[in-house]
Enzyme design. Sequence first.
Site, PDB file in Angstrom:
ATOM      1  N   GLU A 142      12.198  -3.815   1.393  1.00 45.89           N
ATOM      2  CA  GLU A 142      11.613  -4.149   0.040  1.00 45.89           C
ATOM      3  C   GLU A 142      13.190  -3.198  -0.801  1.00 45.89           C
ATOM      4  O   GLU A 142      13.036  -3.659  -2.212  1.00 45.89           O
ATOM      5  CB  GLU A 142      10.947  -2.833   0.164  1.00 45.89           C
ATOM      6  N   GLN A 191       0.907  -3.240   0.005  1.00 45.80           N
ATOM      7  CA  GLN A 191       1.642  -2.873   0.808  1.00 45.80           C
ATOM      8  C   GLN A 191       0.652  -1.115   0.513  1.00 45.80           C
ATOM      9  O   GLN A 191       0.800  -0.083   0.038  1.00 45.80           O
ATOM     10  CB  GLN A 191       2.575  -1.751   0.212  1.00 45.80           C
ATOM     11  N   GLY A 192       0.355  -0.784   2.434  1.00 44.24           N
ATOM     12  CA  GLY A 192      -0.707   0.928   2.667  1.00 44.24           C
ATOM     13  C   GLY A 192       0.066   1.876   3.503  1.00 44.24           C
ATOM     14  O   GLY A 192      -0.355   1.839   4.733  1.00 44.24           O
ATOM     15  N   TYR A 193       1.047   1.886   2.758  1.00 42.59           N
ATOM     16  CA  TYR A 193       1.916   3.198   3.484  1.00 42.59           C
ATOM     17  C   TYR A 193       1.848   4.726   3.527  1.00 42.59           C
ATOM     18  O   TYR A 193       1.434   5.356   4.209  1.00 42.59           O
ATOM     19  CB  TYR A 193       2.592   3.231   2.998  1.00 42.59           C
TER      20      TYR A 193
HETATM   21  C1  FAD Z   1       7.141   2.762  -8.573  1.00 40.94           C
HETATM   22  C2  FAD Z   1       6.017   3.393  -7.073  1.00 40.94           C
HETATM   23  C3  FAD Z   1       5.846   1.922  -6.881  1.00 40.94           C
HETATM   24  C4  FAD Z   1       5.104   2.100  -5.020  1.00 40.94           C
HETATM   25  N1  FAD Z   1       4.545   1.535  -4.793  1.00 40.94           N
HETATM   26  C5  FAD Z   1       3.417   2.183  -3.225  1.00 40.94           C
HETATM   27  C6  FAD Z   1       3.327   0.880  -2.220  1.00 40.94           C
HETATM   28  O1  FAD Z   1       2.924  -0.405  -3.122  1.00 40.94           O
HETATM   29  N2  FAD Z   1       2.340   1.143  -1.432  1.00 40.94           N
HETATM   30  C7  FAD Z   1       3.081   2.367  -1.222  1.00 40.94           C
HETATM   31  O2  FAD Z   1       2.681   2.667   0.024  1.00 40.94           O
HETATM   32  N3  FAD Z   1       3.707   3.393  -1.111  1.00 40.94           N
HETATM   33  C8  FAD Z   1       4.124   3.073  -2.625  1.00 40.94           C
HETATM   34  N4  FAD Z   1       4.493   3.937  -3.571  1.00 40.94           N
HETATM   35  C9  FAD Z   1       5.000   4.780  -3.082  1.00 40.94           C
HETATM   36  C10 FAD Z   1       6.085   5.310  -2.501  1.00 40.94           C
HETATM   37  O3  FAD Z   1       6.392   4.621  -1.547  1.00 40.94           O
HETATM   38  C11 FAD Z   1       6.573   6.868  -2.024  1.00 40.94           C
HETATM   39  O4  FAD Z   1       6.456   8.029  -4.100  1.00 40.94           O
HETATM   40  C12 FAD Z   1       7.822   7.413  -2.007  1.00 40.94           C
HETATM   41  O5  FAD Z   1       7.945   7.358  -0.800  1.00 40.94           O
HETATM   42  C13 FAD Z   1       8.111   9.170  -1.994  1.00 40.94           C
HETATM   43  O6  FAD Z   1       7.317   9.741  -1.665  1.00 40.94           O
HETATM   44  P1  FAD Z   1       6.439  10.749  -2.519  1.00 40.94           P
HETATM   45  O7  FAD Z   1       6.308  10.684  -3.834  1.00 40.94           O
HETATM   46  O8  FAD Z   1       5.092  11.446  -1.304  1.00 40.94           O
HETATM   47  O9  FAD Z   1       7.485  11.974  -2.779  1.00 40.94           O
HETATM   48  P2  FAD Z   1       8.145  12.927  -1.594  1.00 40.94           P
HETATM   49  O10 FAD Z   1       8.462  12.901  -0.362  1.00 40.94           O
HETATM   50  O11 FAD Z   1       6.999  13.989  -1.712  1.00 40.94           O
HETATM   51  O12 FAD Z   1       9.545  13.230  -1.967  1.00 40.94           O
HETATM   52  C14 FAD Z   1       9.455  14.363  -3.515  1.00 40.94           C
HETATM   53  C15 FAD Z   1      11.014  14.822  -3.663  1.00 40.94           C
HETATM   54  O13 FAD Z   1      11.475  15.885  -2.633  1.00 40.94           O
HETATM   55  C16 FAD Z   1      12.879  14.659  -2.027  1.00 40.94           C
HETATM   56  N5  FAD Z   1      12.961  14.919  -0.849  1.00 40.94           N
HETATM   57  C17 FAD Z   1      11.632  14.226   0.082  1.00 40.94           C
HETATM   58  N6  FAD Z   1      12.043  14.154   1.149  1.00 40.94           N
HETATM   59  C18 FAD Z   1      13.608  14.932   1.529  1.00 40.94           C
HETATM   60  C19 FAD Z   1      14.552  14.403   2.531  1.00 40.94           C
HETATM   61  N7  FAD Z   1      14.426  15.441   3.272  1.00 40.94           N
HETATM   62  N8  FAD Z   1      15.563  15.043   2.109  1.00 40.94           N
HETATM   63  C20 FAD Z   1      16.211  15.136   0.702  1.00 40.94           C
HETATM   64  N9  FAD Z   1      15.472  15.300  -0.258  1.00 40.94           N
HETATM   65  C21 FAD Z   1      13.820  14.800   0.220  1.00 40.94           C
HETATM   66  C22 FAD Z   1      12.819  13.219  -2.421  1.00 40.94           C
HETATM   67  O14 FAD Z   1      13.794  12.733  -2.698  1.00 40.94           O
HETATM   68  C23 FAD Z   1      11.641  13.427  -3.552  1.00 40.94           C
HETATM   69  O15 FAD Z   1      13.033  13.639  -5.042  1.00 40.94           O
HETATM   70  C24 FAD Z   1       5.259   3.622  -5.184  1.00 40.94           C
HETATM   71  C25 FAD Z   1       5.954   4.368  -5.229  1.00 40.94           C
HETATM   72  C26 FAD Z   1       6.282   4.030  -6.926  1.00 40.94           C
HETATM   73  C27 FAD Z   1       6.827   4.851  -7.427  1.00 40.94           C
END
Ligand code: FAD
Length: 402
Positions: free
Chosen positions: A242, A124-126
């Site tokens: 998901e 999944q490339g999101y």
């Molecule tokens: C085990 C695992 C598997 C994954 N697999 C995939 C994958 O296959 N493909 C893919 O595309 N991605 C994948 N991901 C990525 C995942 O989708 C992102 O890590 C997730 O969406 C959070 O984004 P971020 O890491 O950039 O954190 P950020 O968005 O930077 O968030 C950091 C912190 O800030 C908080 N935060 C952010 N915005 C808000 C808000 N508006 N209000 C309150 N709090 C907020 C969050 O809750 C978090 O605690 C995976 C992640 C994990 C951990």
Amino acid sequence: MDLEYSEEYKAYRDEVREFLRGWPLAGDDANLPLVEQEALFRRLSIEAGYVYRNVPGQYGGAGQEPDALKDSIVRDEFYAAGAPGDLKTQGAGLLVPTLLEFGTEVQKRRFIPAALTGEEAWCQGYSEPGSGSDLASLQCQATLDGDHFVVNGQKIWTSMAQRADWMFGLFRTDPDLSKHAGISYLLVDMKSPGIDVRPLKEMTGGTEFNEVFFDDVCVPVENLVGQRGEGWAVSRATLIHERNLIGNPNMMRDSFNDLLDLARRTLRRGRPAIEDPHLRQRLVEIEGYVRTQETSNMLQFTAQLRGEAQKAMRPMMMNKLFSTDTAQMIQRCAYDLLGADGMLAPAEEDVAGWKRNTTSTGWVEAYIFSLGPAIAGGASNIQLNIIGERGYGLPRDIRKPT
Ligand SMILES: Cc1cc2nc3c(=O)[nH]c(=O)nc-3n(C[C@H](O)[C@H](O)[C@H](O)COP(=O)(O)OP(=O)(O)OC[C@H]3O[C@@H](n4cnc5c(N)ncnc54)[C@H](O)[C@@H]3O)c2cc1C
């Protein structure tokens, strides 16, 4: 409340149990490598109408009429027998329902059957380095050039990309439009020239995650799912699946039972740790959460059976948050019970995602791993916002201006 199944469904459960006597395989088939045994049994289960029940036959599913009670009976019985049911991969679990809803006939016939069997693996490339929770800010570009898109940019945290044959992903196809409007959902062949996959080392010791770089990668226009610029709506379908994949009440109950087992086996001052009143209190509290999740699942299930979609929404929204929070409580409690063994690094065979734990290092891995699902597929804070705003109609949280 009547939790009894009707005679018809009791008979169906017996029929499924009878079928499951065929697992594990016997005779020559039992000598095949495990993955081949699983693939063989899954094929037999599709033919018998139990696995991929609601996927139409022409796309490789069992083509059965939707019936939530039968689905739940099959899920519970296959889980109890340890038999291979529906694959919980990105392809079968996430892409297939999305293609069924938005794919063209050609896309459905080309991609669904191999995703169901696992013959073709998907990632999944999101997410991108600057776009996780705020996914709609993604920057990876796909520029239309005649009959293909040219992709340039980067994805990150792409689970299993190093083993994937294909990626379904979100790309910016119209940079001039407002953030949600300019995004499209594309299917990308991971063997295309210009793709560079770089695994990332995780704290569990495993390398499930990757960075994926795109340098002038060609994607044919027929690999666009839905309309150009409507990828946001298409991706919402994937995310709902998901979040549902992450919460499984059977797994939670098993995991809690494994914790009880550990508490019985661990000695504290020569006595089983489970006799310690402080630990007992903590266990009772955790069991409260396990039971609450089970009840919440039943509420959701009952509402779905009655066709009360709106009523099913709230427990459905809470499912992911509940299950990841409870899993963390269970793993944290186990980790505390381990004492000095908690300093051991997980062995290679422990690094296999969510599974039953019997060894100390297995519990260490499970504890470290349990932090991930609370972020994947929408972090817990975001889940809280969704429940508050969409589930209970609370005022919107403060957002960064777009
Ligand atoms: C085990 C695992 C598997 C994954 N697999 C995939 C994958 O296959 N493909 C893919 O595309 N991605 C994948 N991901 C990525 C995942 O989708 C992102 O890590 C997730 O969406 C959070 O984004 P971020 O890491 O950039 O954190 P950020 O968005 O930077 O968030 C950091 C912190 O800030 C908080 N935060 C952010 N915005 C808000 C808000 N508006 N209000 C309150 N709090 C907020 C969050 O809750 C978090 O605690 C995976 C992640 C994990 C951990």
